[in-house]
Design a protein around this motif. Structure first.
Motif, mmCIF file in Angstrom:
data_model
loop_
_atom_site.group_PDB
_atom_site.id
_atom_site.type_symbol
_atom_site.label_atom_id
_atom_site.label_comp_id
_atom_site.label_asym_id
_atom_site.label_seq_id
_atom_site.Cartn_x
_atom_site.Cartn_y
_atom_site.Cartn_z
ATOM 1 N N SER A 20 0.888 -1.615 0.093
ATOM 2 C CA SER A 20 0.060 0.380 0.012
ATOM 3 C C SER A 20 0.317 1.119 -0.158
ATOM 4 C CB SER A 20 -0.782 -0.099 1.633
ATOM 5 O OG SER A 20 -0.143 0.462 2.326
ATOM 6 N N ALA A 21 2.617 1.295 0.811
ATOM 7 C CA ALA A 21 3.023 2.530 0.593
ATOM 8 C C ALA A 21 4.010 2.674 -0.441
ATOM 9 C CB ALA A 21 4.192 1.882 1.501
ATOM 10 N N ARG A 213 8.072 15.353 5.617
ATOM 11 C CA ARG A 213 6.425 15.290 4.604
ATOM 12 C C ARG A 213 6.993 14.410 3.213
ATOM 13 N NH1 ARG A 213 4.756 20.123 0.326
ATOM 14 N NH2 ARG A 213 2.504 19.436 -1.093
ATOM 15 N N GLN A 214 7.838 14.112 3.141
ATOM 16 C CA GLN A 214 7.716 12.703 2.330
ATOM 17 C C GLN A 214 7.454 11.562 3.017
ATOM 18 O OE1 GLN A 214 8.202 12.430 -1.164
ATOM 19 N NE2 GLN A 214 8.756 10.732 -1.018
ATOM 20 N N SER A 215 8.081 11.664 4.355
ATOM 21 C CA SER A 215 7.972 9.804 5.132
ATOM 22 C C SER A 215 6.613 9.921 5.063
ATOM 23 C CB SER A 215 9.002 10.680 6.745
ATOM 24 O OG SER A 215 8.529 11.735 7.332
ATOM 25 N N PHE A 216 6.059 11.027 5.708
ATOM 26 C CA PHE A 216 4.204 10.844 6.400
ATOM 27 C C PHE A 216 3.389 10.675 5.148
ATOM 28 C CE2 PHE A 216 -0.158 11.562 6.479
ATOM 29 C CZ PHE A 216 -0.290 11.351 8.300
ATOM 30 N N PHE A 217 3.709 11.102 3.679
ATOM 31 C CA PHE A 217 3.500 10.478 2.813
ATOM 32 C C PHE A 217 3.332 9.689 1.595
ATOM 33 C CE2 PHE A 217 3.015 16.009 2.277
ATOM 34 C CZ PHE A 217 1.059 15.644 2.243
ATOM 35 N N SER A 218 4.793 8.687 2.568
ATOM 36 C CA SER A 218 5.322 7.436 1.229
ATOM 37 C C SER A 218 4.870 6.245 2.087
ATOM 38 C CB SER A 218 6.643 7.480 1.767
ATOM 39 O OG SER A 218 7.548 6.523 3.270
ATOM 40 N N LEU A 219 4.211 6.388 3.335
ATOM 41 C CA LEU A 219 4.023 5.199 3.920
ATOM 42 C C LEU A 219 1.890 5.166 4.203
ATOM 43 C CD1 LEU A 219 6.215 5.010 6.700
ATOM 44 C CD2 LEU A 219 5.887 3.487 5.533
ATOM 45 N N SER A 220 1.375 5.873 2.981
ATOM 46 C CA SER A 220 0.252 5.472 3.383
ATOM 47 C C SER A 220 -1.113 6.150 4.585
ATOM 48 C CB SER A 220 -0.868 4.507 2.748
ATOM 49 O OG SER A 220 -0.210 3.715 1.499
ATOM 50 N N THR A 225 -6.193 3.168 5.911
ATOM 51 C CA THR A 225 -5.511 1.717 4.988
ATOM 52 C C THR A 225 -5.480 0.414 5.774
ATOM 53 O OG1 THR A 225 -5.042 3.217 2.776
ATOM 54 C CG2 THR A 225 -4.434 0.781 3.381
ATOM 55 N N ILE A 226 -3.787 1.600 6.710
ATOM 56 C CA ILE A 226 -3.430 0.547 7.964
ATOM 57 C C ILE A 226 -4.240 0.185 8.968
ATOM 58 C CG2 ILE A 226 -1.394 0.171 9.366
ATOM 59 C CD1 ILE A 226 -0.868 1.028 6.545
ATOM 60 N N ILE A 227 -5.559 1.225 9.411
ATOM 61 C CA ILE A 227 -6.794 1.006 9.837
ATOM 62 C C ILE A 227 -7.277 -1.159 9.459
ATOM 63 C CG2 ILE A 227 -9.029 1.013 11.478
ATOM 64 C CD1 ILE A 227 -8.149 4.461 11.543
ATOM 65 N N THR A 228 -7.882 -0.202 8.406
ATOM 66 C CA THR A 228 -8.449 -1.558 7.751
ATOM 67 C C THR A 228 -7.368 -2.586 8.103
ATOM 68 O OG1 THR A 228 -9.450 0.561 6.556
ATOM 69 C CG2 THR A 228 -9.257 -2.394 5.523
ATOM 70 N N TYR A 229 -6.346 -2.713 7.039
ATOM 71 C CA TYR A 229 -5.098 -3.793 7.137
ATOM 72 C C TYR A 229 -5.281 -3.732 8.869
ATOM 73 C CZ TYR A 229 -4.045 -3.183 2.665
ATOM 74 O OH TYR A 229 -4.383 -3.739 0.765
ATOM 75 N N GLY A 230 -5.000 -3.410 9.437
ATOM 76 C CA GLY A 230 -4.759 -4.333 10.745
ATOM 77 C C GLY A 230 -6.140 -5.433 11.364
ATOM 78 N N SER A 231 -7.458 -4.799 10.842
ATOM 79 C CA SER A 231 -8.363 -5.342 11.385
ATOM 80 C C SER A 231 -8.332 -6.858 10.767
ATOM 81 C CB SER A 231 -9.261 -4.640 10.948
ATOM 82 O OG SER A 231 -9.593 -4.520 9.687
ATOM 83 N N TYR A 232 -7.265 -6.444 9.668
ATOM 84 C CA TYR A 232 -7.424 -7.932 9.525
ATOM 85 C C TYR A 232 -5.943 -8.812 10.252
ATOM 86 C CZ TYR A 232 -9.842 -6.317 5.299
ATOM 87 O OH TYR A 232 -11.707 -5.731 4.891
ATOM 88 N N LEU A 233 -5.218 -7.906 11.302
ATOM 89 C CA LEU A 233 -3.814 -8.686 12.010
ATOM 90 C C LEU A 233 -4.398 -9.909 13.144
ATOM 91 C CD1 LEU A 233 -1.578 -8.768 11.250
ATOM 92 C CD2 LEU A 233 -0.907 -6.534 12.504
ATOM 93 N N SER A 234 -3.811 -11.047 12.926
ATOM 94 C CA SER A 234 -4.116 -11.991 14.320
ATOM 95 C C SER A 234 -3.336 -10.955 15.224
ATOM 96 C CB SER A 234 -3.357 -13.383 13.949
ATOM 97 O OG SER A 234 -3.319 -13.695 14.890
ATOM 98 N N LYS A 235 -4.195 -11.675 16.403
ATOM 99 C CA LYS A 235 -3.607 -11.195 18.204
ATOM 100 C C LYS A 235 -2.407 -11.243 17.916
ATOM 101 C CE LYS A 235 -7.782 -8.688 19.684
ATOM 102 N NZ LYS A 235 -7.245 -7.719 19.615
ATOM 103 N N SER A 317 -0.293 -0.531 -4.582
ATOM 104 C CA SER A 317 -1.510 0.828 -4.441
ATOM 105 C C SER A 317 -3.179 0.737 -3.951
ATOM 106 C CB SER A 317 -0.870 1.909 -4.623
ATOM 107 O OG SER A 317 0.929 2.229 -4.063
ATOM 108 N N THR A 318 -2.583 0.664 -5.683
ATOM 109 C CA THR A 318 -3.870 0.674 -5.742
ATOM 110 C C THR A 318 -5.676 -0.565 -5.317
ATOM 111 O OG1 THR A 318 -4.052 -0.843 -7.612
ATOM 112 C CG2 THR A 318 -4.190 1.873 -8.470
ATOM 113 N N VAL A 319 -4.342 -1.472 -5.109
ATOM 114 C CA VAL A 319 -5.567 -2.562 -4.512
ATOM 115 C C VAL A 319 -5.350 -2.041 -2.690
ATOM 116 C CG1 VAL A 319 -5.351 -4.555 -3.487
ATOM 117 C CG2 VAL A 319 -4.534 -4.203 -5.592
ATOM 118 N N SER A 320 -5.351 -1.244 -2.687
ATOM 119 C CA SER A 320 -5.284 -0.893 -0.984
ATOM 120 C C SER A 320 -5.988 0.432 -0.920
ATOM 121 C CB SER A 320 -3.980 -0.823 -0.218
ATOM 122 O OG SER A 320 -3.247 0.920 -0.466
#
Length: 463
Positions: A20-21, A213-220, A225-235, A317-320
């Protein structure tokens, strides 16, 4: 949970989140940020900001997602703070906005793959005519959106994770392969030195601001996106180590892209690196002539290979970007994933039509708006990009503010500790607490103001 889907293992999450990044910006923007900022000195500052600023934000987003097993909006509802779900809603809107124009550019990359494969190197000299020919670019945009929708429609494990496990390793192999060849070209080492040798004299407040600025924008970050992907992560997974892996993965690919690109640029200029400009102009307008100079056969193969690489980077990226609104529709409106994907992809493609025609075909969208104090108008696509930049920063600021002052750091730490034995007594916990409550809100707040002033009012307060 079974019906919603999960990543099957930690590697699947890391590759998907890194995917995604990793995108077009890693190849045509990051290398030139590095060069303009003093080479390796910029990389060092960039890495520092990635871990000072981005690391705590990403950890927070993953923790919120995993705690609730919900999408970017539903996560705040599940935590009991429905008024704060505006953060998730804004993130979804930002993702839709970005995907609406990003898909158009991804279509250009896919189209160039076919042009290079046919040996049509002149397309670079006719870039303006190419992007204004919507009958051609529109077809490629449809194909790219269809590819994206196909991956997302198959679900988390069979679609997103499987796609990431194919696309990301392939992307790395392709970059390394093209890098190896580019280093054999005349003047290649000139390009490498131009890229890597630190120029500490170039370090100033503007360079540091650019790295931030670049550091923040480069990691989605900041768009759900990361909240959504985190919701699929195992405990059972360690959020901290996973975040480190995702960050290093993204930075590593961006850095390798620069090593691949600058030898090609040095070869094309005969070693003269005095007037090099990055961005889409270099990739789509200048590079085809570089491949042409290698000869019809080899140039066609390498040119097609490069733009296929670019297409792969865009697809990760488009998938995420599509998954964020699809997850929201599936969770909150109880619509099946295939149907939700088809509807969402269709709506976003229609929303992207102004960006498609705003590159010379339509005068209204090509010269869409003139900012205060600006001498000339910007196109619709650039306007959306500027708007999205601000939305992501505001989203990131609100997320850490919510975690630090509303949800409270105690609850955040409790979730992070799951899967990380020893977290409670670690220095990482101290840093996360300080960063979420003080460091990140301050940096993101300042950066948000800077970007708003720069994007829309032409005011550069650090120049």
């Amino acid at each position: 949970m079974a019906g919603r889907g999960n990543f099957s293992n930690r590697l699947g999450f890391i590759l998907a989140a890194a995917g995604s990044a990793v995108g077009l910006g890693n190849i045509w923007k990051f290398p030139f940020e590095v060069e303009a900022g003093g080479g390796a000195a910029f990389v060092l500052i960039y890495l520092i900001f990635c871990f000072l600023l981005c690391f705590p934000v990403m950890v927070t987003e993953i923790a919120i997602g995993r705690k609730t097993n919900k999408n970017a909006v539903g996560a705040f509802n599940a935590l009991g703070y429905s008024k704060w779900n505006i953060i998730g809603k804004m993130g979804i809107v930002a993702g839709v906005v970005i995907l609406s124009f990003y898909n158009v550019v991804a279509g250009w990359a896919l189209g160039y793959f076919f042009e290079m494969a046919q040996g049509n190197f002149s397309v670079g000299k006719e870039f303006g005519s190419y992007v204004s020919n919507i009958s051609t670019t529109g077809i490629y945009a449809v194909i790219f959106m269809a590819l994206t929708a196909f991956v997302v429609s198959r679900g988390v494990s069979a679609g997103i994770e499987k796609g990431a496990k194919i696309l990301m390793p392939t992307l790395i192999v392709m970059i390394l392969g093209l890098l190896a060849y580019s280093l054999t070209l005349p003047n290649a080492m000139t390009g490498v030195k131009y890229y890597l040798i630190p120029e500490f004299g170039e370090l100033n407040l503007k360079t540091i601001g650019g790295a931030l600025r670049q550091s923040f924008f480069s990691l989605s970050l900041g768009m759900g996106t990361i909240i959504t992907y985190g919701s699929y992560l195992s405990k059972k997974e360690n959020i901290i180590s996973s975040t480190v892996s995702v960050t290093l993965f993204d930075v590593g690919i961006a850095f390798l892209a620069g090593l691949m690109l600058f030898p090609l640029v040095a070869y094309s200029t005969g070693g003269d690196m005095s007037n090099i400009q990055g961005g889409a102009g270099l990739i789509f307008a200048a590079l085809p002539s570089v491949f042409e100079s290698l000869g019809a056969g080899l140039g066609s193969i390498l040119g097609a290979f490069f733009f296929l690489l670019l297409s792969f980077a865009a697809l990760t990226s488009t998938v995420s970007l599509l998954e964020v609104p699809v997850s929201y529709v599936v969770d909150e409106h109880k619509i099946s994933r295939p149907k939700a994907t088809a509807i969402t992809a269709g709506v976003i493609f229609i929303a992207g039509l102004p960006s498609l025609v705003g590159n010379g075909y339509s005068e209204m969208f090509t010269s869409f708006v003139t900012y205060i104090g600006a001498e000339k108008p910007v196109g619709f696509m650039d306007f959306l990009g500027h708007l999205a930049d601000c939305m992501l920063l505001l989203g990131g600021f609100l997320i850490v503010t919510f975690a630090g002052y509303v949800w409270k750091k105690e609850n955040l730490n409790e979730e992070i500790a799951i899967g990380y034995e020893g977290y409670e007594n670690s220095r990482v916990k101290i840093f996360i607490g300080f960063a979420v409550r003080y460091l990140c809100p301050a940096l993101l707040g300042i950066l948000f103001v800077m970007v708003v002033l720069s994007n829309f009012f032409g005011v550069d307060i650090i120049n």
